[in-house]
Design a protein around this motif. Structure first.
Motif, PDB file in Angstrom:
ATOM      1  N   SER A 638     -14.069  40.040   8.256  1.00  0.00           N
ATOM      2  CA  SER A 638     -13.324  39.520   9.354  1.00  0.00           C
ATOM      3  C   SER A 638     -14.269  39.407  11.055  1.00  0.00           C
ATOM      4  O   SER A 638     -13.385  38.959  11.479  1.00  0.00           O
ATOM      5  CB  SER A 638     -12.347  40.911   9.462  1.00  0.00           C
ATOM      6  OG  SER A 638     -11.559  41.081   8.213  1.00  0.00           O
ATOM      7  N   ILE A 641     -15.120  36.429  11.144  1.00  0.00           N
ATOM      8  CA  ILE A 641     -14.469  35.504  11.559  1.00  0.00           C
ATOM      9  C   ILE A 641     -12.982  35.574  12.821  1.00  0.00           C
ATOM     10  O   ILE A 641     -12.693  34.490  13.294  1.00  0.00           O
ATOM     11  CB  ILE A 641     -13.053  35.272  10.780  1.00  0.00           C
ATOM     12  CG1 ILE A 641     -13.371  35.044   9.430  1.00  0.00           C
ATOM     13  CG2 ILE A 641     -11.761  34.364  10.847  1.00  0.00           C
ATOM     14  CD1 ILE A 641     -12.892  35.346   7.571  1.00  0.00           C
ATOM     15  N   ALA A 681     -19.620  31.017  10.874  1.00  0.00           N
ATOM     16  CA  ALA A 681     -19.800  31.209   9.814  1.00  0.00           C
ATOM     17  C   ALA A 681     -19.564  30.361   9.072  1.00  0.00           C
ATOM     18  O   ALA A 681     -19.176  29.805   8.095  1.00  0.00           O
ATOM     19  CB  ALA A 681     -17.959  31.074  10.022  1.00  0.00           C
ATOM     20  N   LEU A 684     -19.400  30.739   5.333  1.00  0.00           N
ATOM     21  CA  LEU A 684     -17.507  30.214   5.223  1.00  0.00           C
ATOM     22  C   LEU A 684     -17.966  28.135   3.741  1.00  0.00           C
ATOM     23  O   LEU A 684     -17.463  27.907   3.207  1.00  0.00           O
ATOM     24  CB  LEU A 684     -16.729  29.548   5.419  1.00  0.00           C
ATOM     25  CG  LEU A 684     -16.044  31.171   6.131  1.00  0.00           C
ATOM     26  CD1 LEU A 684     -15.192  30.692   6.866  1.00  0.00           C
ATOM     27  CD2 LEU A 684     -16.044  32.093   4.964  1.00  0.00           C
ATOM     28  N   ARG A 693     -13.064  29.381   3.824  1.00  0.00           N
ATOM     29  CA  ARG A 693     -13.331  28.795   4.106  1.00  0.00           C
ATOM     30  C   ARG A 693     -11.763  28.105   4.343  1.00  0.00           C
ATOM     31  O   ARG A 693     -11.513  27.594   5.256  1.00  0.00           O
ATOM     32  CB  ARG A 693     -13.977  27.443   3.189  1.00  0.00           C
ATOM     33  CG  ARG A 693     -14.760  26.900   4.626  1.00  0.00           C
ATOM     34  CD  ARG A 693     -15.247  25.906   4.576  1.00  0.00           C
ATOM     35  NE  ARG A 693     -15.334  24.836   3.645  1.00  0.00           N
ATOM     36  CZ  ARG A 693     -15.949  24.750   2.194  1.00  0.00           C
ATOM     37  NH1 ARG A 693     -16.661  25.332   1.981  1.00  0.00           N
ATOM     38  NH2 ARG A 693     -15.558  23.431   1.343  1.00  0.00           N
ATOM     39  N   VAL A 696      -9.075  30.433   5.742  1.00  0.00           N
ATOM     40  CA  VAL A 696      -9.630  30.980   7.379  1.00  0.00           C
ATOM     41  C   VAL A 696      -9.021  29.461   8.457  1.00  0.00           C
ATOM     42  O   VAL A 696      -9.274  29.415   9.208  1.00  0.00           O
ATOM     43  CB  VAL A 696     -11.266  30.887   7.175  1.00  0.00           C
ATOM     44  CG1 VAL A 696     -11.521  31.395   8.776  1.00  0.00           C
ATOM     45  CG2 VAL A 696     -11.287  32.503   6.551  1.00  0.00           C
ATOM     46  N   TRP A 764      -8.882  39.922  15.113  1.00  0.00           N
ATOM     47  CA  TRP A 764      -8.780  39.828  14.386  1.00  0.00           C
ATOM     48  C   TRP A 764      -8.679  40.379  13.226  1.00  0.00           C
ATOM     49  O   TRP A 764      -9.822  41.220  13.300  1.00  0.00           O
ATOM     50  CB  TRP A 764      -9.608  38.497  14.132  1.00  0.00           C
ATOM     51  CG  TRP A 764      -9.428  37.803  12.281  1.00  0.00           C
ATOM     52  CD1 TRP A 764     -10.108  38.200  11.464  1.00  0.00           C
ATOM     53  CD2 TRP A 764      -9.098  36.532  12.211  1.00  0.00           C
ATOM     54  NE1 TRP A 764      -9.496  37.551  10.159  1.00  0.00           N
ATOM     55  CE2 TRP A 764      -9.276  36.353  10.746  1.00  0.00           C
ATOM     56  CE3 TRP A 764      -8.870  35.313  12.890  1.00  0.00           C
ATOM     57  CZ2 TRP A 764      -8.246  35.384   9.861  1.00  0.00           C
ATOM     58  CZ3 TRP A 764      -7.927  34.222  11.844  1.00  0.00           C
ATOM     59  CH2 TRP A 764      -7.939  34.171   9.995  1.00  0.00           C
ATOM     60  N   LYS A 807      -5.212  36.649  13.619  1.00  0.00           N
ATOM     61  CA  LYS A 807      -4.658  36.569  11.780  1.00  0.00           C
ATOM     62  C   LYS A 807      -3.070  36.218  12.028  1.00  0.00           C
ATOM     63  O   LYS A 807      -2.514  35.337  10.842  1.00  0.00           O
ATOM     64  CB  LYS A 807      -5.216  37.631  11.084  1.00  0.00           C
ATOM     65  CG  LYS A 807      -4.799  37.078  10.035  1.00  0.00           C
ATOM     66  CD  LYS A 807      -5.794  37.935   8.643  1.00  0.00           C
ATOM     67  CE  LYS A 807      -5.833  37.620   7.469  1.00  0.00           C
ATOM     68  NZ  LYS A 807      -6.435  38.695   6.493  1.00  0.00           N
TER      69      LYS A 807
END
Length: 923
Positions: A638, A641, A681, A684, A693, A696, A764, A807
């Motif tokens: 998290s 992201i 990231a 991913l 991926r 997200v 997030w 999110k």
């Protein structure tokens, strides 16, 4: 010379109680080596990985779409060559010369199987073909020895060959060697089979630690002048208990591929492929023997902690810092950037072995230089050379092929944590290696003592090879030989203690069927043993009759006595009852002494939150300088992201501001995500992450669209993202006013239609409930701090603020600019006043040398309040007095009543839980 030869004696000691000159004890490898030396047939040893590479070239020369092995070779070339070479060596070791019989006419015999035909074709494929040679192995040596013994009259210097077990139990090819030696006039005899039945005891413990305690005590209780210790398992735990008893360590290490120097090569070759794996890169940089210089590694690790990728500004800044460092230099910076950043290989491009060798140029140079001053790396440098030699001629190399090649060269090692020490006892790895009589034997790791693995040929292949004179031993025959030799070795012991455990690392440990054979040789009636098995009893009952658990070993001589006697297999020791020591939890409140240096020099919001939540954690981090390593601080999950989503919104704001627009298009959002994904990231992009991926990326894209669209609908013009601020926080203490700079940056800052400053913090998280509760209670300190820092005055204005839940694509706010507003309890001014009072209180305590672990303190406070309430209720019930007004029952209630803000300590994110007793076992 007298040579004692047995199938399982390669690791056996030459002598123990009967040392003598001109007498050796050897197994298959040792016997072959001895005969080669005497006949002048010794040769340089060739690594099996090189032989696999040679055999692979032969198979590639035989390959065609109709070849039996074609599909397997296309899918996994190295494993195919490895398996076929193993089959070839097994056949050759039993006397095969590459010929196959013709089909028997008049029968249904279809001839040799495709496997045997392939092996025969490959055996002929190297004849007269450039680079078609196959280096000999032990299997070829056996065939060569037979031919040499039968044709060369050179003297061997061997007077007698003593076979450790009957000649007819050896495989056929070895019987030919024994026969050739007999024909040369060497006397061949068989060692007498022991007929003594040992007194067998099975020590059945629950765990390795429990077993080690009693095994070490048993060894310490004897003189061990005629004792054998069989170590079929690593002895790291047992060695600790031996040291406690003043005994020498056994020093048997566990076979593992996870030793630091053995990880250099596998880790590096995982890093030359795109996309970059930042977590593996961090591991490589932090290895104890990493070839990356420590100063350069620190720069790169800090960059990865800031931006988990190798293409962003943080990485470029680290490379520039390395280049500017006089002790490192631009050459190293360029090499590191080239190796780990700009020239990564793509598996889709099917790189050649030469390209991989080129990608390894920096490692080769750095590792060679390090090995010159670090001797333990010399073997690693040699392994790297062998890997590169195997890769160089290959036209194409996949990641799977590369891993197979590396695994063939970099094999598991068994380096003990602490080396073995000289001891009176004889150390073996399997009981079958015992060649002399001993009084006592302890078998540690009995359940791991496996029988030899044998290639399983099907009946048709075995029959086909038998027609050309190749007799293959069946798995049943070799297993029976292993059991026979183990039982024979047991007959050389007066007492045999077998150690068994029920579980290791939380998993059940399977029993060794060899125990049944050992128990079967025991007398039907053990007489003086408690619970002895009667004649005709079952195997399980007979095993139970010789099994002892730790609780059976201690006998208290008299009621109430402090001493006891421990007995096991003819040895005993006196035990004294130890005083019980109950673990005490660490103190929640610590006094470190008044010290003006404990004052905060500067604060960010996160530091202020830690200070208010737990002053012990703050003191450890900020004053004790206890921080997590950079390698452990690389964003993931998290956190990663969330950082990625922040950067996407920041990039979109830059685009929109340049064009004076408020909402990005879908294409602009997709472009920003595509550009920033490798920088923030990259995890991913790794294989196996596609589903995650896509999830997200879709969530971040929708979060960005909703964020800008909601601000536009609410009449908010976004002015800055990651806007930096600095403002002094003035706290009143006993020594006067303390001014502390508060620094940081606000995620998103704008202005509404009334000209008020708007602050949005991006979050997030899996759930938004916690943040919504903060807004509802009026305890959103982060939002209040941002408004205070971005505006004048000592208190924050009640301007629009919000948490944006990335999110969930939703806002949590007490203002209507962002959708439905949440009614709150405290206004920002009240919240800030309470926060300032709490900060003054905590800072005063810290300056006075008083730091507190809030969670343990709060638990103790609540428990004491509950106990006081119960005592008061009981007193009231007995005396009938008026009830006493209840005080605060929690620390939060106490702080609130005192006009101070209570901040949750955040133990979920703290790494010092073991110090305050919340995590682990504080005993």
């Amino acid at each position: 010379m007298i040579v004692e030869f047995g199938w399982f004696l390669d690791r056996a000691p030459w002598a123990y109680t009967r040392p003598g000159l001109n007498r050796v004890r050897v197994g298959r490898k040792g016997f072959v080596s001895l005969l080669q030396t005497r006949l002048g047939l010794t040769r340089p040893e060739t690594q099996n990985a090189e032989r696999v590479s040679q055999y692979l070239r032969r198979l590639e020369g035989l390959d065609s779409p109709s070849a039996w092995f074609h599909r397997s070779l296309a899918a996994d070339p190295w494993s195919t060559a490895y398996e076929l070479l193993s089959a070839r060596d097994d056949a050759v070791a039993n006397g095969w010369d590459g010929t196959l019989p013709e089909p028997d006419p008049g029968t249904h015999d279809g001839g040799p199987s495709p496997l045997l035909r392939t092996l025969a074709d490959a055996e002929r494929a190297g004849e007269g073909v450039p680079r078609g040679e196959l280096a000999p192995s032990l299997a070829d040596d056996i065939v060569e020895l037979i031919a040499e013994l039968e044709s060369t009259p050179l003297p061997l210097g061997i007077d007698e060959l003593v076979l450790a077990h009957p000649e007819d139990t050896f495989p056929a090819v070895w019987r030919r060697i024994v026969g050739a030696l007999r024909d040369r006039g060497i006397r061949v005899s068989e060692a007498p089979t022991p007929h003594r039945v040992p007194e067998l005891t099975v020590l059945q413990a629950e765990t390795e630690w429990e077993a080690a305690e009693h095994a070490a005590r048993w060894l310490a209780a004897g003189t061990n002048e005629r004792t054998a210790v069989v170590c079929s398992d690593p002895t790291a735990v047992l060695d600790q208990y031996l040291t406690l008893h003043g005994q020498p360590r056994l020093g048997v290490g566990e076979r593992s591929a996870w030793r630091a120097q053995d990880q250099l090569i596998p880790l590096f070759f995982e890093l030359v492929w795109e996309p970059a794996n930042v977590h593996l890169l961090a591991e490589f940089l932090t290895l104890p023997d990493s070839p990356v210089r420590r100063g350069a590694a620190k720069h790169l690790l800090r960059a990865l902690a800031e931006e988990p990728g190798v293409h962003g500004a943080a990485w470029s800044g680290a490379i520039a810092a390395i280049a500017a460092d006089d002790s490192l230099g631009p050459d190293l910076a360029a090499a590191l950037d080239r190796t780990f950043g700009t020239r990564l290989l793509s598996e889709a491009d099917r790189p050649s072995g030469a390209q991989l060798v080129e990608a390894t140029a920096w490692l080769t140079s750095a590792l060679t230089a390090r090995a010159a001053v670090v001797p333990r790396l010399q073997a690693t440098a040699a392994q790297l050379g062998r890997v590169l030699a195997l890769l160089a001629p290959l036209p194409h190399v996949s990641r799977r092929d590369l891993r197979r090649i590396i695994a063939s060269v970099v094999t598991e090692g068994a380096e003990p944590l602490v080396g073995a020490e000289a001891a009176l006892w004889l150390r073996l790895t399997h009981l079958a290696e015992l060649g002399e009589d001993v009084d006592d034997a302890l078998w540690w790791g009995f359940q791991s003592a496996s029988t030899p693995a044998v290639r399983r040929w099907d009946a048709h292949d075995a029959a086909t090879l038998a027609r050309v004179g190749v007799e293959l031993s069946t798995p049943q025959e070799l297993t029976a030989l292993a059991v026979r030799e183990t039982l024979a070795a047991a007959g050389r012991c007066r007492r045999l203690v077998v150690v068994q455990i029920a579980q290791r690392n939380g998993e059940r440990v399977e029993a060794n069927p060899l125990l049944e054979a050992l128990v079967a040789g025991q007398p039907a009636s053990a007489g003086d043993r408690a619970g002895a098995a009667e004649a005709g009893s079952s195997t399980s009952e007979r095993i139970a009759s010789v099994t002892r658990s730790p609780s059976d070993l201690v006998a208290i001589e008299a009621t109430g006595a402090r001493d006891a006697v421990w007995r096991l297999a003819g040895r005993e020791a006196r035990l004294t009852r130890a005083a019980a020591l109950r673990p005490v939890a660490p103190r929640a409140e610590l006094e470190v002494g008044p010290n003006a240096a404990l004052a905060p020099e500067r604060l960010s919001f996160s530091q202020l939150e830690v200070l208010l939540g737990c002053s012990l954690r703050w003191a450890l981090e900020r004053k004790g300088r206890l921080v997590v390593p950079d390698a452990a601080d690389i964003p993931e999950g998290s956190r990663m992201i969330g950082t990625f989503a922040h950067r996407v919104i920041e990039r979109l704001h830059e685009v929109l501001r340049a064009e004076n627009r408020a909402v990005p298009t879908g294409g602009e959002i997709d472009t920003a995500i595509e550009e920033l994904l490798p920088e923030f990231a990259s995890e991913l992009l790794l294989p196996g992450q596609k589903a995650r991926r896509l999830t997200v990326v879709a969530a971040v894209a929708e979060a960005a669209r909703t964020f800008f669209a909601t601000l536009q609908r609410g009449g908010v013009a976004l002015q800055a993202v990651e806007k930096e601020f600095e403002k002094d926080l003035r706290l009143v203490t006993d020594d006067g006013v303390l001014s502390i700079p508060v620094v940081g940056s606000a995620d998103a800052v704008g202005i509404d239609e009334e000209g008020r400053t708007v602050v949005v913090d991006l979050k997030w998280s899996s759930t938004g409930r916690y943040l919504r509760e903060k807004v509802q209670k009026g305890t959103a300190l982060q939002l209040a701090l941002y408004q205070w820092a971005l505006n004048g005055g000592d208190a924050p204005p009640d301007h629009p603020t919000a948490y944006y839940l990335l999110k969930q694509h939703d806002f949590a706010s007490a203002h209507a600019h962002f959708g439905p507003s949440v009614p709150r309890v405290w206004a920002p001014e009240e919240l800030w006043k309470r926060a300032a009072h709490a900060a003054e209180h905590v800072v005063a305590d810290v300056l006075a040398g008083h730091v507190t672990a809030t969670k343990p303190f709060a638990d103790a406070f609540a428990a004491a309040a509950a106990q006081a309430s119960q005592s008061s209720a009981a007193t009231d019930a007995e005396g009938g007095s008026a009830p006493v007004p209840a005080g605060p029952t929690t620390v939060e209630e106490r702080e609130t009543a005192a006009g101070r803000l209570y901040v949750e300590p955040g133990c979920r994110f703290c790494r010092f839980g073991a110090l305050c007793g919340l995590k682990g076992d504080y005993s």
